[in-house]
Design an enzyme around this catalytic site. Structure first.
Site, PDB file in Angstrom:
ATOM      1  N   SER A 135     -35.741   7.388 -32.627  1.00  0.00           N
ATOM      2  CA  SER A 135     -34.740   6.466 -33.171  1.00  0.00           C
ATOM      3  C   SER A 135     -35.470   5.592 -34.182  1.00  0.00           C
ATOM      4  O   SER A 135     -36.686   5.629 -34.277  1.00  0.00           O
ATOM      5  CB  SER A 135     -34.151   5.597 -32.050  1.00  0.00           C
ATOM      6  OG  SER A 135     -35.170   5.053 -31.245  1.00  0.00           O
TER       7      SER A 135
ATOM      8  N   PHE B  47     -33.902   4.827 -19.655  1.00  0.00           N
ATOM      9  CA  PHE B  47     -33.357   5.859 -20.555  1.00  0.00           C
ATOM     10  C   PHE B  47     -34.457   6.658 -21.242  1.00  0.00           C
ATOM     11  O   PHE B  47     -34.236   7.792 -21.655  1.00  0.00           O
ATOM     12  CB  PHE B  47     -32.548   5.212 -21.698  1.00  0.00           C
ATOM     13  CG  PHE B  47     -31.294   4.523 -21.279  1.00  0.00           C
ATOM     14  CD1 PHE B  47     -30.158   5.242 -20.963  1.00  0.00           C
ATOM     15  CD2 PHE B  47     -31.223   3.132 -21.243  1.00  0.00           C
ATOM     16  CE1 PHE B  47     -28.986   4.610 -20.601  1.00  0.00           C
ATOM     17  CE2 PHE B  47     -30.057   2.479 -20.889  1.00  0.00           C
ATOM     18  CZ  PHE B  47     -28.934   3.219 -20.559  1.00  0.00           C
ATOM     19  N   ALA B  48     -35.633   6.020 -21.468  1.00  0.00           N
ATOM     20  CA  ALA B  48     -36.631   6.608 -22.383  1.00  0.00           C
ATOM     21  C   ALA B  48     -37.079   7.984 -21.919  1.00  0.00           C
ATOM     22  O   ALA B  48     -37.649   8.133 -20.836  1.00  0.00           O
ATOM     23  CB  ALA B  48     -37.841   5.678 -22.489  1.00  0.00           C
TER      24      ALA B  48
ATOM     25  N   ASN C   9     -44.202  13.384 -21.424  1.00  0.00           N
ATOM     26  CA  ASN C   9     -43.450  12.164 -21.763  1.00  0.00           C
ATOM     27  C   ASN C   9     -42.483  11.762 -20.639  1.00  0.00           C
ATOM     28  O   ASN C   9     -42.466  10.611 -20.206  1.00  0.00           O
ATOM     29  CB  ASN C   9     -42.671  12.376 -23.063  1.00  0.00           C
ATOM     30  CG  ASN C   9     -42.126  11.082 -23.619  1.00  0.00           C
ATOM     31  OD1 ASN C   9     -42.870  10.121 -23.811  1.00  0.00           O
ATOM     32  ND2 ASN C   9     -40.825  11.024 -23.852  1.00  0.00           N
TER      33      ASN C   9
ATOM     34  N   SER D 114     -29.026  14.050 -15.596  1.00  0.00           N
ATOM     35  CA  SER D 114     -28.187  14.903 -16.446  1.00  0.00           C
ATOM     36  C   SER D 114     -27.508  15.961 -15.592  1.00  0.00           C
ATOM     37  O   SER D 114     -28.092  16.450 -14.602  1.00  0.00           O
ATOM     38  CB  SER D 114     -29.126  15.562 -17.465  1.00  0.00           C
ATOM     39  OG  SER D 114     -28.545  16.697 -18.018  1.00  0.00           O
TER      40      SER D 114
ATOM     41  N   TYR E 168     -36.697  20.721 -19.857  1.00  0.00           N
ATOM     42  CA  TYR E 168     -36.011  19.419 -19.894  1.00  0.00           C
ATOM     43  C   TYR E 168     -35.281  19.164 -18.574  1.00  0.00           C
ATOM     44  O   TYR E 168     -35.454  18.110 -17.941  1.00  0.00           O
ATOM     45  CB  TYR E 168     -35.020  19.356 -21.067  1.00  0.00           C
ATOM     46  CG  TYR E 168     -34.075  18.180 -20.956  1.00  0.00           C
ATOM     47  CD1 TYR E 168     -34.510  16.888 -21.255  1.00  0.00           C
ATOM     48  CD2 TYR E 168     -32.763  18.342 -20.492  1.00  0.00           C
ATOM     49  CE1 TYR E 168     -33.658  15.792 -21.107  1.00  0.00           C
ATOM     50  CE2 TYR E 168     -31.908  17.250 -20.346  1.00  0.00           C
ATOM     51  CZ  TYR E 168     -32.360  15.993 -20.656  1.00  0.00           C
ATOM     52  OH  TYR E 168     -31.529  14.911 -20.504  1.00  0.00           O
TER      53      TYR E 168
ATOM     54  N   LYS F  98     -35.808  16.271 -15.324  1.00  0.00           N
ATOM     55  CA  LYS F  98     -34.819  15.383 -14.683  1.00  0.00           C
ATOM     56  C   LYS F  98     -34.819  15.588 -13.172  1.00  0.00           C
ATOM     57  O   LYS F  98     -34.729  14.638 -12.391  1.00  0.00           O
ATOM     58  CB  LYS F  98     -33.426  15.647 -15.265  1.00  0.00           C
ATOM     59  CG  LYS F  98     -33.278  15.212 -16.717  1.00  0.00           C
ATOM     60  CD  LYS F  98     -33.436  13.699 -16.878  1.00  0.00           C
ATOM     61  CE  LYS F  98     -33.432  13.247 -18.305  1.00  0.00           C
ATOM     62  NZ  LYS F  98     -33.764  11.835 -18.495  1.00  0.00           N
TER      63      LYS F  98
ATOM     64  N   ASN G 176     -21.393  15.251 -20.735  1.00  0.00           N
ATOM     65  CA  ASN G 176     -21.703  15.358 -22.167  1.00  0.00           C
ATOM     66  C   ASN G 176     -21.240  14.110 -22.928  1.00  0.00           C
ATOM     67  O   ASN G 176     -20.059  14.004 -23.275  1.00  0.00           O
ATOM     68  CB  ASN G 176     -21.040  16.608 -22.764  1.00  0.00           C
ATOM     69  CG  ASN G 176     -21.717  17.888 -22.298  1.00  0.00           C
ATOM     70  OD1 ASN G 176     -21.794  18.138 -21.094  1.00  0.00           O
ATOM     71  ND2 ASN G 176     -22.217  18.682 -23.216  1.00  0.00           N
TER      72      ASN G 176
END
Ligand code: NAD
Ligand code: WQD
Length: 341
Positions: free
Chosen positions: A37, A82-83, A101, A126, A151, A155, A181
């Site tokens: 961002s 959130f990061a 990360n 998610s 990914y 999570k 979504n």
């Protein structure tokens, strides 16, 4: 009201949530490394709320700088985490970047919670943890299938880490939100989704096509076992999603962590979404049928009843409103048109 640490607060969902928190009277401290961002959404937050939350550009995987920030700004009443990196495709190409990360960031958030006695955690998970659910709409009781991407696996592992930490740290109240979504933008069009590079997700690709910046939208697969052959998803307005975080902060789980589906409960196909966009905006979208996209699940939508019952939260926006807000945001970005890759 209290002070909330928000990791990734300069991003898409984070910025909308920060607005809701500030409007509810919370003090907010944002940490974000701006890897996905820029400062644009932070400006939007200031314009909408007239407030300027504390902000530090730092990587939460860097324990020392994250710890220093927490020492300077503690005590916190909660953290919303959130990061993370979030591209499914990129995670397949660069799995170690994602494991590094997303897992390191989670570990450090949990360390800070222990070190600075932060009592509440709200974690961005998610619906991708479900894979292709056997029963639809999916409830939180659905056994998690094997993750279809690195990914999704990050999570799932983060959810497990939180559960393990809560087991030995009963003072931590953790709420895990499994987003479906997210689409759309703040009604003011001051903040919204800012995809880096070519968008992977349907709605930003659609709005860029509507704006004439992409020649056509590819529909990935029209031969699925669904009524119109395209995939089905649960598209939720980002402002509804932001409010779910407020409800989660106000909730004290008796069993920690408590997991919630955050969706509308409506399954919408890709073709239905396209038609709804054309109807809401009056803009016709050039479409090409393309082969199925590798790794897509056929259909998934939420049973959000647990969130309604226990958090008192439910989605309020209609799909048309969400799509119109995405379009208004896209139009507000027109001056950035030439910067597109
Ligand atoms: P986003 O990329 O817009 O926001 C994430 C923010 O985190 C970015 O501003 C980025 O710069 C920051 N960040 C990433 N790694 C960091 C690090 N190590 N240190 C500090 N800052 C870091 O993404 P988003 O759509 O707002 O998603 C927020 C969260 O929700 C993510 O955890 C994502 O996995 C999850 N999620 C998103 C979706 C979606 O479709 N957008 C769906 C389900 C879950
Ligand atoms: C939706 C549908 C595509 C683009 C992913 C993650 C999920 C969450 C949201 C982070 C699919 C189709 C898409 C296009 C298309 N993110 N499509 N043409 O794949 O459901 O979810 O993003 O957590 O975890 O898995 O979202 O928006 O990419 O796709 O036809 O140009 O639209 O095939 O059926 P998805 P999406």
């Amino acid at each position: 009201m209290g002070k909330i640490l928000v990791t990734g607060g300069a991003g898409y969902i984070g910025s909308h949530t920060v607005v809701v928190l500030l409007e509810a009277g919370y003090d907010v401290c944002i940490v974000d490394d701006l890897s996905a961002s820029d400062g644009q959404l932070l400006n939007g937050i200031n314009i909408i709320t007239g407030k300027k939350p504390v902000f530090a550009k730092l990587n939460i995987c860097d324990y020392t700088s994250f710890n220093l920030f927490c020492r300077q700004h503690a005590p916190f009443d909660g953290v919303i985490h959130f990061a993370a990196y979030k591209s499914v495709n990129e995670s397949v190409e660069k799995p170690l970047d994602y494991y590094n990360n997303n897992l390191m960031g989670m570990i450090n958030v949990l360390q800070m919670m222990n070190e600075y006695d932060i009592p509440r955690l709200v974690f961005s998970s998610s619906c991708s943890v479900y894979g292709q659910p056997k029963i639809l709409p999916v409830t939180e009781l659905e056994p998690l299938g094997s993750p279809q991407s690195p990914y999704a696996n990050t999570k799932k592992i983060c959810e497990d880490m939180i559960a393990d930490v809560c087991r030995v740290s009963p003072q931590i109240h953790a709420t895990i939100l499994r987003y479906f979504n997210p689409i759309g933008a703040h009604p003011s069009a001051q903040i919204g989704e800012l995809p880096t590079g070519v968008p992977n997700n349907l709605v930003p690709y659609l709005t860029q096509t509507a704006a004439g910046q992409r020649p056509f939208l590819s529909v990935f697969g029209n031969d699925y076992d669904t009524p119109d052959g395209s995939c089905i998803r649960d598209f939720i307005h980002v402002d509804d999603l932001a409010h779910a975080h407020l409800s989660a902060l106000r909730f004290t789980p008796t069993h920690s962590p408590e997991v919630f589906n955050i969706g509308t409960g409506n399954g919408i196909s890709v073709f239905e979404l396209l038609h709804a966009f054309e109807e809401a905006t009056g803009v016709k979208i050039p479409v090409r049928l393309s082969p199925r996209r590798h790794g897509d699940v056929e259909q998934v939508w939420a049973n959000p009843n647990k969130a309604k019952k226990m958090l008192g939260w439910e989605a309020k926006y209609a799909l048309h409103d969400a799509l119109l807000s995405a379009w208004n945001w896209q139009k507000s970005l027109d001056s950035f048109e030439n910067k597109l890759p």
